[in-house]
Scaffold this active site. Structure first.
Site, PDB file in Angstrom:
ATOM      1  N   GLU A 197     -45.353   6.978  24.514  1.00 22.92           N
ATOM      2  CA  GLU A 197     -44.051   6.634  25.097  1.00 22.92           C
ATOM      3  C   GLU A 197     -43.838   7.346  26.437  1.00 22.92           C
ATOM      4  O   GLU A 197     -43.097   6.875  27.287  1.00 22.92           O
ATOM      5  CB  GLU A 197     -42.920   6.993  24.118  1.00 22.92           C
ATOM      6  CG  GLU A 197     -41.691   6.125  24.275  1.00 22.92           C
ATOM      7  CD  GLU A 197     -40.661   6.315  23.169  1.00 22.92           C
ATOM      8  OE1 GLU A 197     -40.230   7.452  22.927  1.00 22.92           O
ATOM      9  OE2 GLU A 197     -40.301   5.305  22.553  1.00 22.92           O
ATOM     10  N   LYS A 225     -36.001  -4.560  21.318  1.00 25.65           N
ATOM     11  CA  LYS A 225     -34.705  -4.256  20.697  1.00 25.65           C
ATOM     12  C   LYS A 225     -33.713  -5.378  20.978  1.00 25.65           C
ATOM     13  O   LYS A 225     -32.989  -5.842  20.092  1.00 25.65           O
ATOM     14  CB  LYS A 225     -34.139  -2.943  21.242  1.00 25.65           C
ATOM     15  CG  LYS A 225     -34.868  -1.691  20.811  1.00 25.65           C
ATOM     16  CD  LYS A 225     -34.146  -0.476  21.418  1.00 25.65           C
ATOM     17  CE  LYS A 225     -34.851   0.817  21.144  1.00 25.65           C
ATOM     18  NZ  LYS A 225     -34.153   1.980  21.755  1.00 25.65           N
ATOM     19  N   HIS A 266     -66.150   9.671   7.882  1.00 25.02           N
ATOM     20  CA  HIS A 266     -66.695   8.597   7.038  1.00 25.02           C
ATOM     21  C   HIS A 266     -66.016   7.276   7.386  1.00 25.02           C
ATOM     22  O   HIS A 266     -65.962   6.364   6.561  1.00 25.02           O
ATOM     23  CB  HIS A 266     -66.496   8.959   5.559  1.00 25.02           C
ATOM     24  CG  HIS A 266     -67.167  10.244   5.184  1.00 25.02           C
ATOM     25  ND1 HIS A 266     -68.447  10.296   4.673  1.00 25.02           N
ATOM     26  CD2 HIS A 266     -66.760  11.524   5.308  1.00 25.02           C
ATOM     27  CE1 HIS A 266     -68.782  11.570   4.484  1.00 25.02           C
ATOM     28  NE2 HIS A 266     -67.774  12.336   4.855  1.00 25.02           N
TER      29      HIS A 266
HETATM   30  O1  LIG Z   1     -32.435   9.036  18.619  1.00 25.55           O
HETATM   31  P1  LIG Z   1     -32.242   7.546  18.841  1.00 25.55           P
HETATM   32  O2  LIG Z   1     -31.306   7.256  19.979  1.00 25.55           O
HETATM   33  O3  LIG Z   1     -31.858   6.857  17.585  1.00 25.55           O
HETATM   34  O4  LIG Z   1     -33.682   6.970  19.316  1.00 25.55           O
HETATM   35  C1  LIG Z   1     -34.744   7.005  18.400  1.00 25.55           C
HETATM   36  C2  LIG Z   1     -36.028   6.686  19.122  1.00 25.55           C
HETATM   37  O5  LIG Z   1     -35.937   5.393  19.776  1.00 25.55           O
HETATM   38  C3  LIG Z   1     -36.406   5.510  21.110  1.00 25.55           C
HETATM   39  O6  LIG Z   1     -35.291   5.657  21.956  1.00 25.55           O
HETATM   40  C4  LIG Z   1     -37.206   4.293  21.509  1.00 25.55           C
HETATM   41  O7  LIG Z   1     -36.478   3.151  21.191  1.00 25.55           O
HETATM   42  C5  LIG Z   1     -37.241   6.766  21.123  1.00 25.55           C
HETATM   43  O8  LIG Z   1     -37.449   7.259  22.414  1.00 25.55           O
HETATM   44  C6  LIG Z   1     -36.409   7.652  20.251  1.00 25.55           C
HETATM   45  O9  LIG Z   1     -37.145   8.768  19.775  1.00 25.55           O
END
Ligand SMILES: O=P(O)(O)OC[C@H]1O[C@](O)(CO)[C@@H](O)[C@@H]1O
Length: 427
Positions: free
Chosen positions: A268, A400, A289
């Site tokens: 990321e 998302k 293995h």
């Molecule tokens: O803490 P939040 O805002 O729920 O985000 C959870 C995770 O989702 C992300 O923002 C990626 O969508 C990550 O960087 C982060 O660790």
């Protein structure tokens, strides 16, 4: 933390000591930039200040009074992996579970398994809007209500200053921990985000932070003086020469979650602008293995990061007259694991396959603090050298939005693209 980069040199990818000497000039500049960012607590760089800025007493206060059999952390990505790494590595006097996925069969099984009347729920989300986390929390809260458990008495919130979780904590007067300002989730293990679960599990927070502070003290203007920078610079240099994959292979079951945490940190942070290095999760000795065949005889497009504790408890191997195995009798599993670690390391080198050795003294609080901090600092340095935006993650937003649109959570063009999928089904 000790980093041995000897086997990164002289391999198929052609990295030599002189190349690192040349790169070291850029490491010095990058270190200055990092130190400026830390001094100003700039977004992202602030993560490298956590050994000083994290307040373990606030975490201890939030955990005070809870004496659960089970801890259920509801979060995802960096909001779960740091805690899982620490409790997975350091053992837990409490049954620690992580709801960091929305597989309904799996979530139902976990919620049904734990005694909710003796469970503390830590719901963790910096944004307070992450669909998986909020959905899982609503399921857990409903299960607690159905079990006649007052969820407000058994829930601790860890979140940002705004958002759903913050307002819920205020409305129900829940214990609430603040996620640290300027620290992306994948860099937040050494903060309230990762350390609350550790505290409930009986981990010595001060020792974890002391290990991290030791590694912070070793950041320097040369890769040859800082284990973290040696790793960050070497992985960068190998990536520039074709090491598109970094297979992280801890030789300790207790560090398996660490490899998962590292994968988010590396992917990321560094997967930007068509560049980056794919973290592959492996485990020693098991993957000798399995994946080792590819690492040694597949494409010369990767490095292997071998991680282990220098000391650990051991188990003797009884004497045996088993055909061809008598040499094992009277030895120990630790001696076997050590021999296999060194044999795998040499096997890769003999085939010209670059590998780096990372060692901590023991899998204990200080060792984990050193390791987590060291990898974070290595990642920050790599990002400086690669000139990428280490602390953002814009590419995750498309999916998302698409999922949200598909669920009727708003109008998103990404959702349209999903329905227009090219199909070629083979029954
Ligand atoms: O803490 P939040 O805002 O729920 O985000 C959870 C995770 O989702 C992300 O923002 C990626 O969508 C990550 O960087 C982060 O660790």
């Amino acid at each position: 933390m000790n980093v041995d980069i000897g086997n990164a040199l002289g391999g198929d990818l052609g990295l030599e000591r002189g190349d690192l000497d040349t790169l070291d000039e850029r490491v010095a500049d990058a270190h200055e930039r990092i130190e400026r960012g830390r001094a100003r607590s700039e977004h992202g760089y602030a993560a490298l200040n956590l050994p000083d800025t994290c307040d373990p007493d606030a975490i201890r206060r939030a955990a005070d009074g809870f004496d659960p059999e089970h801890l259920l952390t509801v979060g995802i990505g960096g909001s779960a992996l740091g805690a899982a790494t620490l409790t997975g590595a350091l053992g837990a006097g409490v049954d620690c579970r992580y709801l960091d996925n929305v597989d309904p069969v799996w979530v139902r099984a976990i919620v049904d398994e734990v005694d909710l009347s003796s469970t503390v729920v830590n719901v963790v989300s910096r944004s307070g809007t992450t669909a998986e986390t909020l959905s899982n929390f609503l399921v857990v809260r409903e299960a607690m209500e159905a079990a006649g458990v007052d969820w407000t008495e058994r829930t601790v919130v860890t979140t940002g200053t705004e958002g759903n979780l913050r307002s819920m904590a205020a409305r129900h007067d829940l214990p609430a921990l603040d996620v640290p300002d300027g620290v992306p989730g994948r860099f937040s293990a050494l903060s309230t985000v990762g350390l609350f679960a550790a505290e409930v599990a009986g981990v010595d927070l001060d020792a974890v932070l002391a290990g991290a502070a030791d590694e912070a003290d070793r950041l320097a203007g040369s890769l040859f003086e800082s284990p973290a920078y040696a790793y960050g610079a070497t992985t960068y240099a190998l990536a520039e020469r074709g090491a598109a994959t970094n297979a992280v292979m801890p030789y300790a079951e207790s560090l398996e979650r660490f490899a998962e945490w590292f994968a988010q940190l590396w992917a990321e942070s560094l997967g930007k602008d068509g560049r980056g290095q794919t973290p592959a999760r492996a485990l020693g000795a098991t993957d000798q293995h399995s994946q080792l065949q590819l690492y040694r005889a597949g494409p010369a497009d990767k490095l292997v990061t071998l991680v282990r504790p220098r000391e650990s408890n051991d188990v003797g191997i009884p004497e045996t007259d088993l055909e061809g195995l008598s040499y094992l009798g009277g030895s120990s599993l630790g001696e076997l694991l050590d021999a296999e670690f060194r044999a795998t390391e040499a096997s890769l080198a003999a085939a010209g396959r670059e590998n780096v050795r990372i060692e901590i003294d023991r899998v204990d609080e200080r060792g984990l603090g050193e390791l987590l901090y060291g990898m974070e600092a290595a990642c920050v340095l790599y990002g400086e050298l690669a000139e990428v935006s280490t602390f953002t993650q814009p590419a995750v937003e498309w999916g998302k939005n698409a999922a949200r649109g598909l669920l009727g959570g708003g109008e998103f063009s990404e959702a349209d693209a999903v329905t227009e999928k090219r199909r070629l089904e083979v029954e």
